[in-house]
Scaffold this active site. Structure first.
Site, short mmCIF file in Angstrom:
data_model
loop_
_atom_site.label_atom_id
_atom_site.label_comp_id
_atom_site.label_asym_id
_atom_site.label_seq_id
_atom_site.Cartn_x
_atom_site.Cartn_y
_atom_site.Cartn_z
N MET A 311 -4.91 8.07 -7.52
CA MET A 311 -4.28 7.70 -6.25
C MET A 311 -2.97 8.45 -6.09
O MET A 311 -2.19 8.55 -7.04
CB MET A 311 -4.01 6.19 -6.21
CG MET A 311 -5.25 5.32 -6.23
SD MET A 311 -4.87 3.54 -6.24
CE MET A 311 -4.40 3.30 -7.97
N HIS A 313 0.29 8.98 -3.09
CA HIS A 313 0.84 8.58 -1.80
C HIS A 313 0.89 9.80 -0.87
O HIS A 313 1.96 10.24 -0.46
CB HIS A 313 2.26 8.02 -1.97
CG HIS A 313 2.30 6.65 -2.52
ND1 HIS A 313 3.26 6.25 -3.44
CD2 HIS A 313 1.50 5.56 -2.32
CE1 HIS A 313 3.06 4.98 -3.75
NE2 HIS A 313 2.01 4.54 -3.10
N ASP A 466 3.32 13.38 -5.20
CA ASP A 466 3.50 13.36 -6.65
C ASP A 466 3.52 11.97 -7.28
O ASP A 466 4.10 11.79 -8.34
CB ASP A 466 4.80 14.08 -7.05
CG ASP A 466 4.72 15.58 -6.84
OD1 ASP A 466 3.75 16.03 -6.21
OD2 ASP A 466 5.62 16.28 -7.30
N HIS A 467 2.91 11.00 -6.65
CA HIS A 467 2.85 9.65 -7.23
C HIS A 467 1.42 9.43 -7.70
O HIS A 467 0.60 8.85 -6.98
CB HIS A 467 3.27 8.61 -6.20
CG HIS A 467 4.65 8.81 -5.66
ND1 HIS A 467 5.09 8.25 -4.49
CD2 HIS A 467 5.70 9.51 -6.16
CE1 HIS A 467 6.35 8.60 -4.28
NE2 HIS A 467 6.73 9.37 -5.28
N LEU A 468 1.14 9.85 -8.91
CA LEU A 468 -0.24 10.05 -9.36
C LEU A 468 -0.69 8.89 -10.24
O LEU A 468 -0.61 8.92 -11.46
CB LEU A 468 -0.33 11.40 -10.10
CG LEU A 468 0.19 12.56 -9.24
CD1 LEU A 468 0.30 13.83 -10.07
CD2 LEU A 468 -0.70 12.78 -8.03
#
Length: 530
Positions: A311, A313, A466-468
């Site tokens: 996932m 953002h 970059d919110h992995l």
């Protein structure tokens, strides 16, 4: 006869999560080895690299990108398969990727922990907000967060302080810059929620870090060390007794017949192999790298969920010209945040969102656009002066859902200097997210109208943030999850994962604070058992 170990706990990865685990365990008297694939690079060297770089817009450019520890800047290292190109700002050095970030440190709200129960989509957490709340406090004090204790961060409880907190922020919120004040004045009377962003870019000294001087350089490197990064906690861990080994690329994990992890092996930059044993192990590398390492070694994957449920953002963005000078680029790079659509029944149908008023210096982008339009000389100067004064840039996060087909895998077609594989990433944006993007576009037009602004760019192509999350997903059931509520791997009792990758429901806020809170919680559990 007692078994001799090299350490009580070995932590792989010295970013914000790994370094906080190492520090918490060292403070409790445990012997800890902290391993980092990249070098231990001092701030002065990064600053020198940045100042000598002609690529100030490239936030990775000042940092190491070594052949034995490649980053996302290494051509070919990440191979994208899906309809969305993941290009994270991954770094490999002591402190990790938090060397360059905006510093936003939000808590999830209670409803984010039960999205499946409330809205029938995604997955519930196996813990509640109340379970994590004390660790949110400890994380905020560990890294020095500045924020407002009086605002509603959910967008649904105007006039209330929400979510509830058992301790105030360690540092109060700084004063609003002018464009934040303007945004609140224009939007709040018309039903929008605009709140102050909590941040580790502090305006007062905190535990040796100086007050922010408004260099507006957070996305590249904080020149004075105000902005928290994981190296601060790594240094604290070493002072508390942990052993830090840099340029140690972990490539092998061995397990015994009892399924417990027995040892890890790492390679130096020249290919020398070293093996270490411990009672417990914590994997805390980048969420892509941790998943790759586990898949390379067939660790923790009885559910076939390692590397899956990726996932991010992803989001869209807008630029407008205000009717008056607002002077973006002075002070913090982020501050005012629009939370109007963070939560609500609509989450059953489409993604929630968070809008941020970006306050980065806009002049490079303005100049590039003007030059591409053919402006030169006096006309170019006038455009830069006018738009620099009036531009307002907004970017938004969309809430993804965990989908097993979105995944990270080793890419054996690409090898680094040690012969280790690169990364293959499959990410396809869902209709749920795309419907959320359509909703954002409508909100953008409303925001622009309320500001009496002229939209000059509405970028509806999905962008990286970059919110992995999700690649080592947390859950109640070993059949569809990698770790349990403690961060403990279902398959191996003495293996924990500390990473944003364990987060099972992404919400719309930056996940780093939540991952650090989970990491500290895991450290407490490990300390009781070692």
């Amino acid at each position: 006869m007692a078994i001799e170990y090299d350490a009580d706990v070995i932590v792989v990865g010295s970013g914000a999560c790994g370094s906080n685990v190492a520090n918490e365990l060292a403070k409790q008297g445990k012997s800890v080895i902290l391993l980092e694939a990249g070098p231990n690079t001092p701030r002065w060297k990064i600053l020198e690299n940045f100042r000598n770089s002609g690529r100030h817009y490239d936030r990775n450019n000042a940092y190491p990108n070594n052949p034995w520890a490649p980053t996302s800047n290494q051509p070919g290292y990440i191979k994208n398969i899906g309809n969305f190109r993941e290009q994270p700002g991954m770094l490999k050095l002591v402190g990790g990727t938090t060397w360059h970030w905006g510093g936003a440190t939000w808590r999830y709200i209670p409803n984010d922990f039960k999205i499946k129960s409330l809205y029938g989509v995604g997955r519930d957490w196996p813990i509640s907000y109340d379970d994590l709340e004390p660790y949110y406090c400890r994380a905020e004090y560990a890294i020095g967060v500045a924020g407002s204790d009086s605002e509603d961060q959910s967008g649904k409880n105007p006039g209330q302080a929400y979510p509830h907190r058992s301790q105030p922020y360690p540092v109060n919120a700084e004063e609003d810059v002018y464009n934040s004040t303007l945004l609140k004045k224009a939007l709040i009377p018309h039903g929008h929620s605009v709140v102050h962003e909590p941040t580790v870019r502090i305006h007062k000294p905190y535990e040796g870090r100086p007050a922010c001087q408004g260099n507006n350089n957070c996305d590249q490197v904080c020149p004075i060390g105000t902005l928290y990064n994981g190296s601060i906690s790594a240094d604290q861990a070493v002072r508390n007794g942990a052993k830090l080994i840099s340029e140690a690329v972990v490539h092998k994990i061995t397990k015994g017949e009892d399924k417990k992890i027995r040892s890890i092996s790492y390679l130096t930059s020249t290919g020398q192999e070293h093996t270490l044993t411990a009672k417990y192990f914590v994997l805390a590398a980048h969420s892509f790298e941790t998943a790759k390492l586990m898949l390379m070694n067939d660790i923790g994957n009885s559910s076939d969920m390692v590397g899956r449920n990726l996932m991010d953002h992803v989001g869209i963005s807008m630029s407008l010209l205000a009717p008056e000078p607002v002077w973006s680029g002075r002070g913090p790079v982020q501050q005012a945040t629009i939370m109007t659509s963070r939560d609500g029944a609509f989450r059953s149908d489409f993604s929630a969102n968070k809008h941020t008023l970006g306050n980065n210096n806009p002049q490079i982008d303005i100049a590039n656009r003007a030059i591409s339009e053919g402006l030169m000389g006096k006309a170019l100067d006038e455009r830069i002066l006018d738009w620099s004064a009036r531009i307002m840039n907004f970017y938004s996060f969309l809430e993804p859902l965990p989908e097993p087909t979105n995944r990270v895998e080793p890419n054996s077609d690409w090898k680094d200097s040690l012969g280790l594989p690169g990364l293959k990433v499959t990410f396809n944006a869902s209709d749920y997210v795309k419907r959320g993007a359509d909703h954002i576009a409508k909100e953008y037009k409303d925001i622009a109208q309320l500001l009496n602004g002229e939209i000059i760019t509405l970028n509806e192509e999905l962008e990286n943030h970059d919110h992995l999350m999700g690649t080592m997903i947390m859950g109640k059931d070993a059949s569809d999850s990698v770790v349990n509520h403690e961060g403990r791997c279902f398959d191996h009792d003495n293996l924990f994962i500390a990473s944003v990758g364990v987060i099972p429901a992404a919400g719309v806020v930056n996940p780093t604070l939540t991952a650090i809170a989970l990491a500290i919680r895991s450290a407490d559990i490990i300390a009781k058992e070692v």
